[in-house]
Design an enzyme around this catalytic site. Sequence first.
Site, PDB file in Angstrom:
ATOM      1  CG  HIS A 233      -1.917   1.197   1.041  1.00 30.10           C
ATOM      2  ND1 HIS A 233      -3.009   1.193   0.191  1.00 30.10           N
ATOM      3  CD2 HIS A 233      -1.858   2.439   1.566  1.00 30.10           C
ATOM      4  CE1 HIS A 233      -3.581   2.386   0.212  1.00 30.10           C
ATOM      5  NE2 HIS A 233      -2.906   3.159   1.046  1.00 30.10           N
ATOM      6  CG  HIS A 260       0.544  10.714   2.013  1.00 27.88           C
ATOM      7  ND1 HIS A 260       0.372  10.067   0.814  1.00 27.88           N
ATOM      8  CD2 HIS A 260      -0.272  10.086   2.888  1.00 27.88           C
ATOM      9  CE1 HIS A 260      -0.504   9.095   0.954  1.00 27.88           C
ATOM     10  NE2 HIS A 260      -0.915   9.076   2.201  1.00 27.88           N
TER      11      HIS A 260
END
Length: 294
Positions: A233, A260
């Site tokens: 993921h 992120h």
Amino acid sequence: MRSQATLSQPIRVHGTGLHSGRSVEVLLHPAGIYQGISFFRRDTATTIPAVAEEAGKLDYATSLGAPGRDVGTVEHLLSAAAGLGLTNLVVEVDGPEMPILDGSALPWVRALQRAGVVHQAARIPVWRPTRTLSLTGPGGKHIEIRPSQDLRVTYSIDFPSQVIGRQSITLVVTPDVYLRHVAPARTFGFLADYEQMKSKGLARGASADNCIVVGDDRVENGDLRFPDEFVRHKVLDLLGDLALVGQPVAGHIVASRAGHALHVQLAQAIREEAARSGMLVPAGIDSSWAAAGR
Ligand SMILES: [Zn+2]
């Protein structure tokens, strides 16, 4: 150079925002050559190009746009679009957050495939590093891109959880590898963090149907899709955040405990490097740029 591609027809997708818990409707529209990928927030009539300079909040998910007019959790759709080679797309959404669907990119891939991906009569340059670009973050986080003929990702994570622990994977990212080994990997959340996140107004839409629920010593909601689904993921998220370069990339990305913020910093660094060498493809323009023969 690579063919530009868009959808052959619009398609509608419904779901729930992971953090807002709100019901969301998304319309994915075809877009013309050199338009790039952009988000259009219908309720605020705001258009946001999917490029790194537009990145907003980056904790837990990637958002684009100015506060109050932003769109959150864009990375799974962007990952699916990049995985299928889509370069031009308008994503119309009626609120501040994209739907989480099943927590992976697979429902987005299926929607995009249902609409149909068509190649367009224009090519787009693939950006390739000529030297290694390297970035570090707090707590031993690291990411770099090294010169390589193909797009290759090596990702390592190390969580203080006996369910996840250390995981590492290397993949050469082709559409087929993306579809089979990356797209199905779901996002994950720790049961121990759930109440705290809810008190911060996050994870209101979280359920056992849209993330891997990680308990103290086991996964609480059924079987994993891969034994190393967690690190896969992270690759999915990275490829979504890398789409914020705005053009395809070839190189070997090596990421360790990144997230992120570091993914988007890398996309930004690539855009700056591409701009310096005259290789940056400006988004949202058409014939004049194409006519220059790039
Ligand atoms: Zn994710």
